[in-house]
Structure formats: C-alpha cells, structure tokens
Design an enzyme around this catalytic site. Structure first.
Site, PDB file in Angstrom:
ATOM      1  N   GLY A  56     -37.443 -13.589  11.595  1.00 51.90           N
ATOM      2  CA  GLY A  56     -36.140 -13.229  11.062  1.00 51.90           C
ATOM      3  C   GLY A  56     -36.088 -11.823  10.514  1.00 51.90           C
TER       4      GLY A  56
ATOM      5  CB  VAL B 214     -36.933  -8.136   5.576  1.00 53.55           C
ATOM      6  CG1 VAL B 214     -37.134  -7.900   4.079  1.00 53.55           C
ATOM      7  CG2 VAL B 214     -38.001  -9.072   6.117  1.00 53.55           C
TER       8      VAL B 214
ATOM      9  CE  LYS C  79     -40.379 -14.250   6.644  1.00 50.50           C
ATOM     10  NZ  LYS C  79     -41.808 -14.614   6.525  1.00 50.50           N
TER      11      LYS C  79
ATOM     12  CG  ASP D 297     -49.966 -12.376  10.368  1.00 52.38           C
ATOM     13  OD1 ASP D 297     -50.717 -11.731  11.125  1.00 52.38           O
ATOM     14  OD2 ASP D 297     -48.736 -12.290  10.414  1.00 52.38           O
TER      15      ASP D 297
END
Length: 1017
Positions: free
Chosen positions: A705, A707, A720, A829
């Site tokens: 998505g 921000v 977010k 991540d």
C-alpha cells in the site's frame, strides 16, 4: 551414570539384571560435588565445551577439569566463560557448598537477575557479564552473600534503578555495572561501600541525570573510577582529589561543568585520566606530581590557558589528547623529549610558537596531530626517526620550510596532511612511493617539483592544489591504479592530458583547473566509470568535447569553462544532465541540447557566441529554426478554435467535479464504519486522518500500500494504508495483524512508535510517529533523498559519524527484538528502506508486516513462503524457508555493507549482490580500504569503516552458525562508537576475533569531527 524413569513403578526385570552384572554398570561419582557438576552440565544443555566432564569413580577427578578449582575435594571455583550457555542458571548450582568463585561471563544466559545465587552463601566473586540478562536489579540484592567482594553485571540489558540495597554488600571491592540500559536513578549511597577499589558504571542513561555524589570522597581505597557516558551533570568535587589511591579515572562523555580539581594531578598513583567530551572550563592544573601518568585525555572541553610545563616531566606518558579546546601559548619544550610518547593530539586550539624540534627523536612516535592552531617555523625533522610514524596532521597553521626528510623513507606512513600552511621546496625523496601511504594532502602551500611516474600502491588520495608544481602529466600515471581523488588545481602543469590518465578506473574526482594544459582531450574515456567530478577549466584545451563524457555513469560535476573547445555540445551530456555544468567561455557552436534548456543551467553557456537555444536563455541567442516555415492562420480561425477549446474545458471540469464529489467519500472511506484502536493518548480522530488521505500527501509506496504524511495540529504523522479492495487478501490481513500484534506491545527508542490503528471491513490504516528524515536508503542513494528537503540538506552527504550512529541505533532495536522480548521477534525484512531516521538521525526499525514471533527461543520457525528483498535475503531462508534470528543478522550485515561502501544491496557487480561482492573482495586479497565509500572516506575514519566492513562480512556468512548474535554485533558497534581514546579495548581485535577474520592483520584509526587521523597503530 544411569538415569531411571521419573516414575514410582518398579523397573523392568531386564533392567534389574543389568544393574547386578559387575563391571557393566557405569561408574557412579562418589563425590557429591562431582554429582552436582554433572547435573549442572545437563542443566546447561550439555555444551560441547564440557564434553570432558564425565562420571568417574575417582572422587577427585573433577578437580582436574580446567574449569574447576578445588580445595581438597570440594569445588571452590567454577569458570564457565564463553562456552555458549543458553539456559538460565539452575538452583542446583548452590549445591556446591564451598563455591567462592563463579564466572559465567560471555555466554547467552537469558532471563532476570539470577536470585538463585542468594543461596550460594560463600560466594566472594560473581561475574555474569556479557550475557542476556534483562529487567530490574532486585531491591533485595543485598541477600547475596555478605562476603561478596567482586560483582560484575556489565554488558547486559538491566534497566531501571541501581538499587540502594547494593550498598548492603559492604565487602565489595570491585563493582561493574557498565554498558546496561539503566534509566532510573543513580544511588548516592554507593559512596558507603568504603572497601570499594574499582567502580565502573559507564554507558548508561540515568534519569534524571546524576551528579558525582559527595559521598564518593569516602572511597579512600578507590583505585579505579569509571563512569563514561553515564549521564552525569555538575562539577567535579575538589574533594575527589583527596582519593590518594586513585590510579584510573574516566568521567568522559558526560555533562560535567566547572574546573578540573586543582589537586587531581597531585595524585601520585594516577596513571590514566579520561575527562573528554564534557563542558569543563578554566586552566589545566599546573601543579603535577602524578609522574606515573600514561594517558591524559582532556579533549573536547572548553579548557583555556597553557599546557602545563610539568607535562614535560611525564616520562611514562604515552598518549596526550587535548584537541578541541581553547588552549593557548607554546608547547613545553620538554614534551619533545618524552621517551614513551607515541600519540599526541593537540589540534583545534589556539596554540602558537614553534613546535619542539625533538618530537620523534627519543620516542616511538606514531601519531602527530597539531592542525588548526597558530604554529610557526618548521615541522620537527625527526618525526619518523624511529620508523613507526603513521600520520602527520598539521594543516591550518603558519608553518614554513619543507617537509621533514625523514618522511621520505618512512615505510609505516599512512597519512600526510599539511594543507594551508606556508611550506615550500620539493617533497622528500621517496615520499611519493612510500609503500603504505594512502593520503597526501599538501594543497595551499608553495611546493615545487614534478609529478612522478610511479607512486605507492596504496595511495588513493592526492591533493596538491594551489602550489607551484610544473611539468607535464606523466604517461606513467597509468600505474597509479588505486588513485581515487586527484586535486591539482592552480599549479603550472603544461602539455597534453595523456590517454593513459583515462585508465584509472577508480578515479572519483579529477581537478586540473587553473593550469596550462593544452591539446585535445582523450577521446576514449569510458574507463572513468567511477568519475563523479571533472574540472578542467582555465586551461588552453582545444578540439571537440568527447561524447564519452556524457556516457560516464556517475558524473555529476563537469566544468570545462575558459578553454578553447569548439564544435557542438555532445547530446550525451544533455542526456546525462549533471548536477553542476559549466561550459562557458569557449568557442562552442550549434544548438544546446534541449535537456539542458533548464534554469538550473542558465549560467552554463555564457561567452559562446556560436551557441543557440530554442527558448530564450541568458547570453545565448535563439535558434533561427524556431521561426522558419511558420504558416499564417486567420484570426477568425483562431477565435473559433479557442471558443471550442474553452467550452470543452469547462464541460470537462464540471464532469470531473461531479465524479470526484461522488467518489471522494468512497475513496476516502468516509461512508464506511471505522474502528480506531489507540495505543497511547491521541490528539486527533479518525476523521482527521481519513480526510487527508490524498495524493498530495503520499510520500511512498510499498508492496502492501501507500504511505501518507498527514498534518495533525502543527505536527505530522505517517499513515500506512494497506489496500482498500472489496475483499482484503488473506496475506495482507496477516501482515496487518502481525504488525499490530508486535508494534502494540513493544516499546523501544529504536523501534518506530505505533500510535493507533484504524480499520474497516475492507481497509486497514496504521498511524505511526512521523520521522523527518524518512528512510536510510534515501540518504545513501542521492537520487532518492526526500525532495521536500531544503536545497542545502538535499545535497548533504551522510558522513561516517552519522552512519555509525545509525548503525548503532538500528542494532539496538534489533537486539531488543531478538534478546529482550519474550518470545523473541524476528523482522524478516531488515533493509535500509525499513530503517527510518528522525531529525537527529536516530534510527528506528520499521515495517513489521513480515515479522514473525518465534515459537521458542533458538528454534527455527518454518514459514509458508519466502518474503524479503533481493540482496538482503539470507541463503538458508531462500532455500529452506527456515527462520530464526540469524536471517535478520544477515540482512543487517548487508545494511552495514551499504553504510560503509555506499553501494546498494543488489549492487555488487553484474553477477552478484553486495554481500557476495564484499566476500570476494576480501577473499581475493584486495585491501579493505578500496571497498569503502569514497564520498566519506577520511583517514580519521579508516579503522572504524574497515571494522564495520569486516563486521558486515561476518554477519553475511553463508552458514547461520558462523554469524554473531545481534547482541555481539551491537557490542562491536558500540566499541567503534567509543574508540580507543575512551580507554576501551581495540575494536579491531574484537572484530578479528569473530569468525572468518580471526588472526587477520588490522590497522587502527579513530575519529574526530575535524577529519584528522586520531588514533592509529
């Protein structure tokens, strides 16, 4: 020893028979301490280091084990340091009834303070430093044995207060509390431990800031007081100078004010004094009787007055650091004759007069740094008389004469910086070809001579601008293979630029402006793949500008002005569009490339009468082809076309308003039912957030998505948004739930703060604190730097101190996740785009959409798919989908390599990632310094950058077992942040003690804000 099942039922018949057969039963220990030790081995998960602990009928066998000390047959000492213990300390340890010494340091022991030790009633020595202990020190810590004399809790994660109850341990002679996370009060009662000889409480953040308690003057037996970075304020009591036994004093990096106690240097036993990075004022005490002083570090204060003459009598003095003060006067002559002096740092003061000529003659001088003062006269001739000198840093003075001849055969020399003086003459024979020299900066003097055909193999930076060098650019310059920066502006070089110069593939900056060069530029310059800045202005160069200049991939600065270039501007330069371009005052002709018809370049083409542009441009005529062949159009036709266009435009506007109005509420989700879940007090509602979800506020996009940056009552928050499809994908739903689960429960200064979540049936919003400097990758890769930053900030290069500060902060966040949460959290991540920076460049770990909570500490969790970013993914994760903390360590190692090399994670070469490239760089025997980021590579940072590069390689080891833990990574980075000037152990040796680089050679260089060489061996 045979273990029986823990049930009350009789053993099987075959078992009974076996037990009755002589010699088949395994020998049982006959000593209770031996039994306890074997049980303890099992409780510690049977570490391989204790494989020699075996049951024996010999009642004294255990006393021969190297970890055990005995008195008679009883165990009195247990030393289990650095054997990979990962479990808590079991209560049975106190079954060793006569145990007096316990050393469990350098392990991975988790959990709270081990109160089980309260029952070990004879303990006199406890060392549990360098472990994973968390939580508060208990208020009843005085229940430890009253005979305890040594307690080391350093390098753990203890928080809260240091409890006053610790002063109930009246026999304590050594207390170590440094490098924890104490954030509570500091007990003044420590001064009541009158038997205390060593006290170390540094590198904590006590709140509110503490003062040095007056009660410390009662510590008459104190020999070592170490409180660096302990968040202290106030002055240093004069009474502290009454502690006659004091040998070591470290109060550095605090907020201390006032004067240095006048009697401090009268303490005859004093050997080391560290008071750097405070706010101390006044003179250095002139009366000196501490003739055993080895180290004096009073740097980075506001001290005034003269260097005491008594410093010339300190025959054991090895290191003197007085830089960044306001000292004046001359250096005492006797200091040049000190026989033990190896390192002197006096830069950035107001010192004057001539330098004592004996420096280097009587001692093994390694580092000589006197820059930014007012010294006159010559540099001492014998600086390298002993052949161990590593650096001469004397820029920004008024020195005259030539460079010392001893530098010409100084094979140890790494750095020479004498720019901005009044030095003259030729360089000493042999200086250019000195084997280890990496930097030669002698600009803004009056040196003469010619360039050599060969230089030392490691010389990477040469700055000789504003001197009187002459002659041609030698063809043999092609052998300067490691040269990265060559600045030779404003000399008297003449002749043509040889083709061989273009063979220097590592050349980053080339400045030859203000010389007498002539002829054509080499046409084949494609080898300059690293070149970012090229300035050849104010010469007599002729011919056409080679089109290859526009093909150089990294070129951002190009100045060819005030030459005699002719012909057209190569269109390739227009496609390159360098940040700074100046082609003025030449004989160029033809049309300016349309890409360069930009106000940014409005001063780039002056005084070229033959140039033209399609649009009006300062000093450039309009190209005639713009008005050629224009057809006449009737006024009536123009009116008709204009009317139709206006009507069509108005209809389009009305239709767009209708569509936008009907869809705006749906797009913003205002028609939906929203649920706001807050995790702290908020000064906004969900409507404040929803109405601001516009394209104008978008600051980034990700895999799940967009921000947004949204204003809220004079401040900003980051939002977010995780899609808004009618049916939310299950994977995205899991990401949302994972992020909520993790971020709503953890609190840490280096983890992004989640303020609330807002959800509806088909849309998810996470509201975070907004961090002004956005993500780390935007700063490491200039093209991604936030466009809303001011122009001065936009061109700001993230220097090494900031990069190291960011690395430490990010490591703290990951260390907290791995070691201080239960169960541990892995991120999955970690990458530079997920490390956010606030206004002070403090790092915060972000984006937990892929994070997972480990089911059990140390055991891998299998995930259904591999998620992450190319270049950051650990090898075992990509092939087995097995997940544990070591995949984060791998990814963080890549971030370290990004910080230190300036490359991107996927940017090794055409076939490899950055991690693979770095490994091959080392394995091929290439110097580490060649891999470092040229934009920030300064001699003063070489050691730190090299150490972090090595650490990055170790973290990206192929086998997870060879990678350090995040706690070990953090400890190495902290030592880089507090280099040897703070009295800590050599960080290079700590890095080299880790896998891969063990026993490798290393050099040392620490940092300061002035770019000097601070500490090198």
């Amino acid at each position: 020893m045979i273990k029986t099942p823990p049930s009350s039922s009789p053993p099987p018949l075959h078992t009974l028979l076996l037990l009755t057969i002589p010699f088949l039963v395994i020998s049982q220990p006959t000593n209770p301490d031996q039994t306890t030790l074997l049980r303890l081995k099992l409780a510690f998960s049977d570490p391989p280091a204790l494989s020699h602990w075996a049951s024996s009928a010999n009642s004294t066998a255990h006393c021969s084990w190297p970890e055990i000390t005995c008195s008679g047959n009883s165990v009195t000492g247990l030393t289990l340091s650095n054997i990979n213990i990962t479990t808590q300390i079991p209560p049975l340890i106190c079954n060793l009834n006569n145990l007096t010494l316990l050393d469990l340091s350098y392990n991975y022991i988790p959990g709270p303070f081990p109160t089980v030790l309260y029952n070990c009633t004879h303990l006199q020595y406890i060392d549990i430093s360098q472990n994973y202990f968390v939580g508060f020190i208990p208020d009843d810590i005085d229940r430890l044995p009253p005979v305890l004399s040594y307690l080391n809790l350093g390098y753990n994660n203890f928080t809260g207060n240091v409890p006053p109850a610790i002063t109930g341990l009246r026999q304590l002679s050594q207390l170590y509390l440094e490098h924890n996370l104490f954030n509570g009060s500091f007990p003044a009662e420590l001064g009541n431990l009158t038997n205390l000889e060593v006290l170390q409480v540094g590198f904590n953040e006590f709140s509110p800031p503490a003062t040095i308690p007056p009660s410390f003057t009662q510590l008459k037996k104190l020999t070592q007081l170490s409180m660096p970075a302990a968040n202290l304020i106030g002055g240093i009591s004069e009474d502290l100078a009454n502690l006659a036994g004091m040998e070591f004093l470290d109060l550095s990096e605090n907020g201390l004010t006032g004067n240095i106690p006048s009697g401090l240097l009268l303490l005859k036993n004093l050997t080391e004094v560290y008071l750097y990075k405070n706010y101390l004022v006044g003179d250095i005490p002139q009366s000196i009787e501490a003739l055993n002083l080895i180290v004096i570090d009073l740097s980075e204060n506001n001290l005034t007055g003269k260097i005491p003459d008594g410093f010339g009598n300190l025959t054991r003095l090895s290191r003197l650091s007085l830089f960044f003060n306001q000292l004046s006067g001359e250096i005492p002559v006797g200091m040049g004759k000190l026989p033990s002096l190896t390192d002197i740092r006096l830069f950035n003061n107001n010192l004057s007069g001539e330098l004592p000529l004996d420096f280097g003659r009587f001692s093994m001088l390694e580092s000589f740094q006197v820059s930014s003062n007012g010294f006159v006269g010559a540099l001492p001739e014998d600086l390298c008389a002993k052949g161990v000198l590593l650096g001469v840093v004397a820029f920004d003075n008024k020195l005259t004469g030539g460079l010392p001849k001893s530098l010409g055969n100084c094979s140890s020399l790494l750095v020479v910086r004498v720019e901005r003086n009044r030095l003259s003459g030729e360089l000493p024979d042999g200086l250019w070809t000195t084997l280890n020299l990496t930097q030669l900066t002698i600009s803004d003097n009056a040196f003469v001579g010619q360039l050599p055909s060969e230089i030392g193999a490691n010389l990477s930076l040469v700055e000789i601008g504003n001197n009187n060098f002459s002659g041609g650019i030698p063809v043999g310059m092609s052998s300067w293979t490691n040269l990265g920066v060559f600045k030779a502006s404003n000399n008297f070089f003449s002749g043509a630029i040889p083709q061989e110069l273009t063979q220097l593939s590592f050349l980053n900056i080339l400045l030859l402006d203000g010389n007498q060069l002539s002829g054509h530029l080499p046409s084949d310059i494609i080898s300059w793949t690293s070149l970012t800045s090229l300035n050849l202005s104010r010469n007599q160069l002729t011919g056409q500008i080679p089109s290859g200049i526009g093909l150089l991939p990294g070129l951002t600065y190009l100045d060819l002005s005030e030459n005699e270039f002719s012909g057209q501007i190569p269109p390739e330069i227009g496609l390159r569009r360098p940040t700074s371009l100046n082609l003025s005052s030449n004989s160029l002709t033809g049309r300016i490339p349309v890409e360069l018809e930009n106000p940014v370049f409005d001063r780039s083409f002056l005084n070229n009468p033959g140039l033209c542009a399609y649009n009006a441009f300062p000093g450039v005529s309009v190209c005639r082809s713009q008005s050629r062949g224009t057809a006449k159009v009737s006024p009536e036709f123009v009116i008709i076309v204009s009317t139709i266009a206006v009507v069509a435009f108005l209809m389009a506007v009305l239709f767009s308003l209708y569509v936008l109005r009907s869809h705006r509420r749906r797009k913003l989700g205002l028609h939906l039912s929203w649920k706001l879940t807050s995790f702290q007090r908020l000064n906004f509602t969900e409507s404040t957030i929803l109405k601001s979800l516009t394209e104008n506020n978008v600051i980034g996009t990700g895999g799940s998505g967009k921000v947004y940056r949204i204003p809220v009552k004079g401040e900003f928050v980051a939002v977010k948004k995780i899609w808004n499809n009618k049916k939310l994908d299950q994977n995205l739903e899991r990401e949302f739930l994972a992020e909520i689960q993790i971020l709503s429960t953890i609190r840490h200064a280096n983890i992004v703060k989640l303020m609330c979540c807002i959800s509806s049936d088909n849309s998810k919003l996470l509201v975070y604190q907004y961090l002004e400097n956005r993500s780390l990758d935007r700063w490491l890769q200039g093209k991604k730097r936030p466009s809303n930053l001011s122009a001065s900030v936009h061109h700001f290069v993230l220097d090494w101190p900031k990069r190291l500060h960011i690395a430490v902060g990010a490591a703290r966040g990951l260390c907290y996740m791995h070691h201080d949460t239960s169960p541990p959290i892995i991120h999955r991540d970690v990458k530079s785009s997920n490390i956010l920076l606030d206004s002070e460049f403090n790092a915060k770990i972000a984006d937990f959409g892929l994070a997972r909570v480990l089911v059990k500490n140390g055991e891998p969790t299998t995930v259904s798919c591999v998620a992450g970013s190319f270049g950051y993914i650990a090898p075992e994760y990509a092939t087995t989908t097995k997940v544990n903390e070591k995949i984060d360590v791998y990814s963080f190692g890549v971030v370290l390599l990004e910080l230190v090399t300036g490359r991107e994670a996927g940017e090794g070469d055409e076939h490899t990632s950055l991690a693979e490239w770095a490994w091959r760089h080392v394995q091929d025997g290439n110097p580490v310094v060649d891999a470092l980021d040229e934009e920030i590579k300064e001699p003063c940072y070489m050691h730190e950058m090299s150490s972090v590069f090595k650490l990055g390689i170790i973290c990206t080891g192929t086998l997870p077992s060879t990678r350090p833990s995040m706690k070990e990574v953090l400890q190495v980075l902290l030592r880089c942040s507090h280099p040897l000037s703070s009295g800590e152990k050599n960080v290079g040796s700590e890095v080299d003690s880790l896998p891969l680089l063990k026993n490798s050679k290393h050099e040392r260089a620490s940092e300061n804000d002035n770019g000097d060489l601070v500490s090198i061996v």
